[in-house]
Design a protein around this motif. Structure first.
Motif, PDB file in Angstrom:
ATOM      1  N   PRO A  89      89.448 123.107  30.312  1.00 29.83           N
ATOM      2  CA  PRO A  89      89.748 124.295  29.514  1.00 29.83           C
ATOM      3  C   PRO A  89      90.561 125.338  29.817  1.00 29.83           C
ATOM      4  N   LYS A 139      96.392 128.916  23.679  1.00 28.88           N
ATOM      5  CA  LYS A 139      96.327 129.227  22.217  1.00 28.88           C
ATOM      6  C   LYS A 139      97.279 130.563  22.168  1.00 28.88           C
ATOM      7  N   ASP A 182      95.242 130.779  28.139  1.00 30.56           N
ATOM      8  CA  ASP A 182      94.524 129.699  28.185  1.00 30.56           C
ATOM      9  C   ASP A 182      92.862 130.068  28.159  1.00 30.56           C
ATOM     10  N   LYS A 183      92.244 129.050  28.051  1.00 30.06           N
ATOM     11  CA  LYS A 183      90.607 128.917  27.724  1.00 30.06           C
ATOM     12  C   LYS A 183      89.814 128.851  29.180  1.00 30.06           C
ATOM     13  N   GLU A 200      90.489 134.228  31.335  1.00 27.83           N
ATOM     14  CA  GLU A 200      91.658 133.840  30.867  1.00 27.83           C
ATOM     15  C   GLU A 200      92.908 134.151  31.375  1.00 27.83           C
TER      16      GLU A 200
END
Length: 873
Positions: A273, A278, A324-325, A329
């Motif tokens: 993750p 995104k 990022d996840k 973050e």
């Protein structure tokens, strides 16, 4: 600190001198002023009248006013001082935004004559806006594994001011872990970055509260703050990395919606993750960007969401965030620059700088009618505009500067043909394909008094009965004028002239408004038969124009005069006429002849005689037309010696006018007829009478020969002159030469038993030739004899008597000198000749045709009828 202050002082001093020179400099004939923003209303910008070389009186006389190309009226002119003053609040940030140069172009318009000046007012920034952060509270999450020296970009403060008044520095509250440093980016701008000075320990301090202060360079200094909350996170220690720090793309403003723009890519070294990225627009992205573009958070693809407009925004600078996840973050940032390409999508516009004024129709070519400006919101070639007028237009466009034009006349104007022009101007740009627009400019043409009044006809003939009511209308003349307004208002007047040596104004007057002509008094045909009136029509223009028309007034005869007996002469005095007649008179014996005249003319002057009463009706008779009194039978011894006759004389008018005369006849014995005595005496033979007879025969032969020679010469002259003049009664020169008039004189001798008429021709001062017709009522014959020249009499006094005395009723002449009427003069001569001829052969003479209205026409054929031939002729 001292070095910085010295540097600022030097900058302010240089800036002051720069603005000083800009204030007084003119470039390409344009005046430029420089003022700070937010000046109070009424503040003086500069002496506009002095800088343009105008006097204070020109401000009023030429109607000076200021027009702004932006549409807002920020400035006005003090008419009393000629100064340009502030008319409204000026906010430089609202006008020019973040542009370093803020210049307002103004147009100074002068009318009468039209003239245009361009001035520029530079708006200088003042420190009236404090720095501000888009986000008042900023939250940062930083992993505890962040290395010392790691930089975290912070939000830049925005300041609406420019130059030295914009954001100059940032200050961070004191802390143990972070410091503040500046990073220079594109366009020379700097953004603050938070720098980690010491490793973070979430267990010691999980949250750090910092205060970021932005300071501008104004005086006094203004500031803005933003609170920064830093949360220390654990683990995820790698940031997404963009393949480019800056992305650039160009788009045409006419592309369709949902069009793909670009794809942003970023990678993260972490796994799981923590490596999933995104995408999103930056937190400071304005609505003007988010409403036009959208980004796919998973793929990083950017599409067009709204409409592009080059005239609204030429480029977009967008901040892209990749997160990022991981926990926490991790994010990184890049910039996307989208340039918009211009497309010819704006129609050119024509704007009137000054309203068109009315133009005089006699304005010379090149007269300025209006000022206008051509605009196009596009750029480069798409904004180049050309103006065009239709072919055959009476106007043309004269270019000035900066797409300004003057509409001027190009030829002669005529209001009577076109009182208003609707000028269609076509504006076309240079784009591909070109776009165009049209604008109609109405131009009215003011009237000039260039057309005189025109009568409906050059002359008028008016026929007026005599003895009319004074003040009655004779005629109405009318004139029209092609001009307009006062130039077309017509007033009528009568030009002064003479009628029988009296001003014509004593006969008639005219209504100056409608042209109606009225009589001042009644007219008498026997005194005045025809006269002329010169009517003038004058307009009210300046200078006024006029024209004339002639009104011929002909007086028509009415039967207002009774016949007047002129023989027997004693009857004129009201007494009886005593006549003597021998008892030996036979049937048909001429006793006397009654002669009467009528002052009227035409049918009104035809006279007839009738025996009304008599002592013995069977003894006498009166000729209806000649008035001769004759015996119907031989006188007998039983007839009374005193006979009384009442003779009635009537005219042919309506109503009939009449007069009577009483003739007393004495019948005497031993009274012989003169002709019988002459015959008896002639029958007595003697030597003395034989000699006298011989002498008489010789004299008669000589006179006859002389008469024949004279008539032959006259006939030859008449034949020669008739080719040019058409009559032997007057020469061509008599008809044509109005400066040396010939006067026609007529004498009527009524004294004694012998009646004669004299027709005289020639100059008044020279000896006149006369033709005299002698008629003896006592004689049975009527002869005419050529008699020597005699003195002249006034034609005015005798024409009425002659007109009525002759049996012919065609004596229609003016009671003026015939010199001004050659046609009437010639007609009169012809009638005299015909009268003398037919009098010799006819006992009665009259006109069969209808009477002509005056003046008499030579084309009229006159017919005479011998009612009764002289029995002894």
């Amino acid at each position: 600190m001292q070095r910085r202050m010295g540097y600022r002082d030097w900058r302010w001093l240089a800036l002051w001198w720069h603005h000083f020179f800009l204030l007084w400099s003119t470039i390409d004939g344009q005046t430029r002023y420089s003022i700070p923003e937010e000046l109070k209303q009424g503040s003086v910008v500069g002496n506009l009248a002095k800088d343009l070389g105008l006097g204070l009186s020109d401000i009023f006389d030429r109607k000076l006013h200021v027009a702004s190309e932006t549409g807002e009226q920020y400035f006005s002119v003090d008419a009393g001082k000629g100064e340009l003053v502030v008319n409204d609040r000026i906010d430089r940030e609202a006008l020019c935004g973040q542009s370093t140069s803020c210049v307002l172009p103004l147009q100074v318009v002068l009318e009468n004559p039209l003239n245009l000046h361009r001035i520029e007012v530079e708006i200088k920034d003042i420190n009236d806006n404090s720095p501000s952060f888009h986000t008042k509270e900023l939250s940062l999450k930083i992993s505890e594994s962040a290395a010392v020296g790691t930089r975290f970009p912070l939000e830049s403060a925005e300041d609406s001011d420019v130059g030295s008044n914009s954001v100059k520095s940032y200050v961070l509250t004191k802390n143990d872990c972070f410091t503040l440093k500046m990073k220079e980016v594109e366009d020379g701008k700097t953004v603050p970055e938070l720098v980690l000075e010491k490793p973070l320990d979430r267990e010691k301090k999980a949250v750090h509260q910092l205060l970021l202060t932005a300071l501008d360079g104004g005086n006094p200094v203004m500031s803005g703050t933003s609170e920064i909350t830093i949360t220390v996170l654990d683990v995820n220690d790698n940031f997404p990395v963009f393949d480019k720090n800056t992305y650039k793309v160009s788009l045409g403003e006419n592309i369709a919606k949902d069009t793909f723009v670009i794809k942003i890519t970023a990678t993260d070294a972490d796994e799981g993750p923590n490596a999933e990225v995104k995408f999103s627009f930056g937190s400071r992205t304005p609505d003007s960007v988010s409403s036009v573009f959208e980004i796919n958070s998973l793929t990083g693809e950017i599409h067009l969401k709204g409409d592009l407009d080059y005239e609204r925004a030429t480029s977009y600078k967008i901040e892209i965030t990749a997160k990022d996840k991981g926990l926490p973050e991790m994010e990184s940032h890049c910039r996307l620059q989208i340039d918009v390409l211009d497309v010819n999508d704006n129609i050119p516009e024509i704007v009137l700088t000054s309203k068109p004024q009315p133009v005089r129709e006699d304005a010379p070519s090149g007269t300025v009618v209006a000022l206008l400006n051509a605009r196009d919101a596009d750029s480069d070639n798409n904004s180049k505009v050309t103006l065009q007028l239709p072919k055959g237009s009476h106007f043309t466009l004269k270019p000035s500067f900066s797409n300004n034009y003057a509409l001027v006349t190009s030829g002669a104007l005529d209001r009577e043909r076109f009182s208003e022009y609707n000028i269609e101007i076509t504006a076309t740009d240079s784009g591909s394909p070109p776009l165009s627009s049209k604008k109609n400019i109405p131009v009215s043409i003011s009237d000039v008094n260039d057309n005189p009044p025109v009568f409906s006809q050059p002359s008028y003939n008016v026929y007026l009965k005599e003895n009319g009511v004074p003040g009655s209308i004779l005629y109405s003349v009318s004139a029209s004028d092609l001009d307009f307004g006062e130039n077309a208002k017509i007033s009528y007047s009568i030009l002064d002239s003479k009628v029988q040596d009296v001003s014509v104004s004593s006969y008639v007057y005219i209504n100056s408004d409608n042209g109606s002509i009225y009589s001042m008094h009644s007219f008498d045909y026997e005194k005045l038969k025809v006269f002329q009136i010169q009517v003038q029509a004058k307009d009210q223009g300046s200078p006024s124009l006029s024209s004339n028309a002639t009104v011929h007034v002909f007086i028509l005869d009415q039967n207002d005069n009774a016949p007047a007996v002129i023989y027997p002469s004693s009857a004129v005095l009201g007494s009886l006429s005593h006549q003597r007649m021998p008892r030996s008179a036979k049937a048909g014996h001429l006793v006397t002849k009654v002669t009467a005249v009528d002052a009227d003319s035409g049918h009104n002057a035809w006279i007839s005689y009738k025996l009304a009463e008599a002592t013995d009706v069977s003894l006498f008779t009166v000729n209806l037309y000649t008035g001769e009194v004759r015996t119907k039978r031989a006188v007998s011894e039983q007839d009374d010696s005193s006979q009384r006759l009442l003779i009635e004389v009537k005219d042919d008018g309506e109503p009939v006018q009449s007069a009577t005369v009483t003739v007393s006849i004495l019948l005497e014995d031993g009274l012989h007829e003169p002709i019988l005595d002459l015959r008896q005496k002639a029958a007595e033979p003697s030597k003395k009478t034989g000699r006298i007879t011989l002498y008489l025969i010789l004299s008669l032969a000589s006179v006859s020969v002389l008469s024949l020679v004279t008539f032959f010469i006259l006939a030859v002259k008449c034949m020669r002159n008739s080719r040019s003049s058409g009559s032997c009664c007057m020469r061509r020169t008599d008809c044509d030469d109005y400066k040396n008039p010939r006067n026609l004189q007529i004498q009527l001798n009524t004294d004694g038993p012998i009646k004669y008429v004299e027709v005289l021709g020639g100059d008044m001062m020279s000896q006149s030739q006369s033709f005299r017709s002698c008629m003896s009522p006592m004689s049975e014959y009527s002869d005419f004899t050529l008699i020597k020249p005699s003195s002249t009499t006034d034609f005015k006094e005798v024409i009425s008597v002659l007109d009525a005395s002759l049996p012919d009723s065609t004596w229609t002449f003016e009671s003026q000198q015939v010199s001004n009427k050659p046609q009437q003069y010639l007609y009169f001569c012809n009638q005299i000749s015909l009268y003398l001829y037919y009098w010799r052969h006819c006992s009665s003479l009259f006109l069969l045709d209808d009477l002509l209205p005056p003046p008499c026409s030579l084309k009229h054929r006159t017919h005479f009828h011998c009612k009764e031939l002289d029995e002894r002729g």
